[in-house]
Design an enzyme around this catalytic site. Structure first.
Site, PDB file in Angstrom:
ATOM      1  N   HIS A 356       0.851  -1.181   0.000  1.00 12.84           N
ATOM      2  CA  HIS A 356       0.000   0.000   0.000  1.00 12.84           C
ATOM      3  C   HIS A 356       0.891   1.236   0.000  1.00 12.84           C
ATOM      4  O   HIS A 356       1.988   1.208   0.565  1.00 12.84           O
ATOM      5  CB  HIS A 356      -0.914   0.007   1.229  1.00 12.84           C
ATOM      6  CG  HIS A 356      -1.867  -1.150   1.270  1.00 12.84           C
ATOM      7  ND1 HIS A 356      -2.286  -1.729   2.449  1.00 12.84           N
ATOM      8  CD2 HIS A 356      -2.479  -1.845   0.282  1.00 12.84           C
ATOM      9  CE1 HIS A 356      -3.115  -2.726   2.180  1.00 12.84           C
ATOM     10  NE2 HIS A 356      -3.241  -2.819   0.872  1.00 12.84           N
ATOM     11  N   CYS A 578       4.293  -0.879   5.153  1.00 14.62           N
ATOM     12  CA  CYS A 578       4.736  -2.174   5.670  1.00 14.62           C
ATOM     13  C   CYS A 578       3.668  -3.249   5.516  1.00 14.62           C
ATOM     14  O   CYS A 578       3.465  -4.064   6.416  1.00 14.62           O
ATOM     15  CB  CYS A 578       5.190  -2.053   7.114  1.00 14.62           C
ATOM     16  SG  CYS A 578       6.460  -0.806   7.364  1.00 14.62           S
ATOM     17  N   HIS A 579       3.006  -3.233   4.379  1.00 18.23           N
ATOM     18  CA  HIS A 579       1.974  -4.225   4.063  1.00 18.23           C
ATOM     19  C   HIS A 579       2.390  -5.057   2.862  1.00 18.23           C
ATOM     20  O   HIS A 579       1.573  -5.364   1.987  1.00 18.23           O
ATOM     21  CB  HIS A 579       0.639  -3.529   3.794  1.00 18.23           C
ATOM     22  CG  HIS A 579       0.071  -2.808   4.976  1.00 18.23           C
ATOM     23  ND1 HIS A 579      -0.984  -1.936   4.890  1.00 18.23           N
ATOM     24  CD2 HIS A 579       0.407  -2.840   6.285  1.00 18.23           C
ATOM     25  CE1 HIS A 579      -1.272  -1.450   6.096  1.00 18.23           C
ATOM     26  NE2 HIS A 579      -0.434  -1.989   6.956  1.00 18.23           N
ATOM     27  N   SER A 580       3.644  -5.442   2.812  1.00 21.24           N
ATOM     28  CA  SER A 580       4.180  -6.182   1.669  1.00 21.24           C
ATOM     29  C   SER A 580       3.549  -7.569   1.577  1.00 21.24           C
ATOM     30  O   SER A 580       3.347  -8.236   2.586  1.00 21.24           O
ATOM     31  CB  SER A 580       5.698  -6.326   1.821  1.00 21.24           C
ATOM     32  OG  SER A 580       6.309  -5.067   2.026  1.00 21.24           O
TER      33      SER A 580
END
Length: 647
Positions: A356, A578-580
């Protein structure tokens, strides 16, 4: 003790193999491994190795690994489970259990996360983006912002994966949580390990945000927009914080550490997994070494621990594909350039990277406003708040400063105001899917520095506007590479803003959140250095203000030059949240999939992947909730495969 330790049990070998040179520190490592393996051989029924090593993902690998391991250990106490983690233990560490400390995990000197540096991108004005990922037992669940968000149920149906439809996953969503906010909500759970609450106290800035949102922005209000369908309404933002103790509610403490009485569930911290060991394409163990960051003085010789039944990689979006590639599973060209013999041709490994796109923008807040700033600066309020938290679980210690949000979809007027480059994406993906938000808008009561351009600021109160897109089109990739010095590196391309439609919601998000902020009672202007560089004389010029504008004031009028300044600002500043996910996608092999719906890696046996890397498509949520969910589903799949009753 020799260079290889071997034990026999029921005709199966369990080995710890070391390098030829055995130093005193390595001797201790081998002895530790030997003790565990010997104990294993005496009482074991099965032996499962769950791997989540260095480069575990900011809200994925550590989370899912703890869920899988914890659930399996609870299903069958005799099951021998080993977790290998490159980071250090998080048990009762203040930086992990005291919610207010979460920003420290992303400080430049932090060792609780790994900072992955992406390739410079022309779409980011030549900038190399930074993506932090959790690096401790519990991974992202121990370092994230603790915001409770759930994706629309349709996101999981869109995966098209048998057994992963929303009707099968909703019971697991309820199973994993204790929703302390309000009773009798049909999509929430009330007896799970993960606590969800409103935190230790309420912050007035959130009420201001909701008030302006429901008046000026003309959106409705709802108590719960995490019911798997509601969006485009303003709401409180709940937290992964225990409402009684005021502690972070993470996967490590609530799935693993709470089973310290079970000697068959073991965690070896400071162990970096190199590769999977195969015999005739059957995974039989892992090769690991002491992690140089967690154990800087330890010997770096390699060890091998063998598994009789199953190896599960739960190393996250960064770690899982790179472990597979080091093990000979991946695209031929990538393995060849690294001198790795190919075991399985699986070109989807490391592809399909998604995230994101987040932007943080600072504003000045009134002196009387309650923010997190004084706490983060360590002023006198810190000791008072700690004392209250220790006695009652309340106070700002049990806060993240984020109390309200909107899962935003543009209305007709807003669509007209947005760049035409977004129109095809809107019509193709969003228009007929009213449960899918384009972005999340929110405010944070305090200064939250961006990863790329942190500011030196004066000691006062701040508000940070935050907006991030949930379904960007652009994708990237993660692969191993050999650097010029001959050492292994990571070839990481984020893909941020590669598709021209992706910047459009961000440009609108800046304008809309600015209009909301400047109408909030605590607003005292903008921190100009953290905003676009508008041309001299622009009506959009930033600076300090004596107070908010009237709710009915006219919006700022932006010129074409202003719009260009906003676009350049976003190319300079946009970052990960940090939504990998996605780099070991659960898709058909012909579609560049890496695992099947039972999480088995294509082309080999006895090897599964369970973490956010399996997500084939993006999800409209902060991904901690999805990582927990994947863990719950993976635990059931593995239990079924091993013949364990998981009811």
């Amino acid at each position: 003790m020799g260079d290889e330790l071997t034990a026999l049990h029921s005709g199966e070998d369990y080995k710890i193999e070391a390098g030829l040179k055995v130093t005193p520190s390595h001797q201790c490592l081998i002895q530790s491994c030997q003790n565990s393996i010997s104990f294993l051989l005496e009482v074991s029924k099965y032996y499962l190795v769950v791997v989540y090593p260095v480069r575990t993902s900011f809200c994925t690998g550590g989370t899912t690994a703890c869920v899988v391991a914890g659930r399996l250990a609870a299903y069958d106490h005799s099951l021998r489970i080993l977790i290998l983690e490159a980071g250090q233990h998080s048990l009762n560490e203040p930086i992990h259990v005291q919610p207010y400390q979460y920003p420290l995990n992303q400080a430049p000197t932090s060792t609780t996360v790994t900072f992955h540096i992406g390739n410079p991108s022309p779409r980011l004005n030549g900038r190399a983006p930074i993506v932090p990922c959790g690096r401790c037992v519990g991974g992202g669940s121990c370092v994230n912002f603790m915001v409770y968000t759930r994706a629309p149920a349709s996101d999981y149906d869109d995966w098209g994966a048998n057994g992963w439809e929303s009707e099968n996953l909703i019971p697991l969503m309820k199973k994993l949580e204790t929703y302390e906010v309000q009773p009798d909500c049909p999509t929430h759970g009330y007896d799970g390990p993960i606590k969800v609450s409103s935190g230790g106290c309420k912050m007035g800035i959130s009420d201001e945000f909701i008030h302006v949102g429901t008046t000026y922005h003309q959106r409705q209000y709802a108590d719960d927009t995490d019911d798997l369908k509601t969006c485009n309404t303003y709401s409180p933002w709940r937290k992964y914080i225990d409402g009684t103790t005021g502690r972070r509610s993470d996967a490590a403490h609530h799935y693993v550490y709470n089973q310290a009485h079970n000697p068959n569930l073991q965690v070896w911290d400071g162990k970096r997994v190199r590769r999977i060991i195969f015999e005739d394409k059957r995974a039989v163990g892992v090769e690991f070494t002491s992690d140089p960051v967690s154990c800087p003085d330890a010997d770096q010789s390699l060890c091998i621990v063998r598994a009789a039944k199953l190896v599960v990689i739960s190393a996250g979006t960064f770690g899982s594909p790179t472990i597979l590639e080091r093990s000979g599973i991946g695209a031929e060209a990538i393995l060849k350039r690294c001198g790795i013999e190919q075991l399985v041709d699986l070109p989807g490994v490391g592809e399909n990277y998604q995230d994101h796109n987040l932007v943080l923008v600072p504003y000045l807040a009134a002196d009387e406003a309650v923010t997190m700033d004084a706490l983060w600066r360590g002023e006198s309020i810190l000791q008072e708040s700690l004392a209250q938290w220790n006695s009652s679980g309340k106070s700002l210690i049990a806060q993240n400063g984020i109390d309200s949000k909107i899962k935003w979809r543009p209305d007709d007027e807003e669509m007209k105001a947005m760049d035409a480059a977004f129109q095809p994406r809107w019509k193709e993906f969003f228009q007929d899917r009213p449960d899918k938000a384009v972005a999340i808008f929110n405010v944070l009561a305090g200064y939250s520095p961006p990863l790329s351009r942190p500011l030196s600021i004066l000691p006062r109160n701040y508000i940070s506007a935050s907006y991030y897109s949930l379904y960007p089109v652009s994708v990237g990739s993660i692969h191993i590479k050999v650097m010029e010095n001959g050492k292994e590196g990571v070839d990481f391309t984020t893909g941020f803003l590669d598709d021209p439609s992706d910047i459009v919601p961000l440009n609108f998000g800046y304008k809309k959140t600015r209009e909301i902020l400047r109408r909030m009672a605590s607003y005292r202007g903008e921190v100009a250095a953290g905003h676009p560089d508008f041309p001299e004389g622009s009506a959009a010029a930033c600076g300090e203000a004596s107070g908010p504008v009237d709710l009915n004031a006219s919006d700022i009028v932006y010129t074409a030059e202003d719009d260009e300044a906003i676009s350049q600002f976003h190319r300079d500043l946009v970052q990960t949240i940090c939504h990998s996910l996605g780099t070991c996608a659960m898709k058909p092999e012909a579609d560049k999939g890496v695992v099947d719906t039972r999480l088995n890696v294509y082309g080999v046996s006895n090897l599964k992947v369970a973490d956010m890397s399996i997500s084939p498509l993006n999800v409209g949520t902060n991904t901690y909730s999805t990582a927990l969910l994947i863990g719950e589903r993976a635990a059931i799949i593995i239990a079924e495969d091993l013949g364990i009753n998981c009811v």
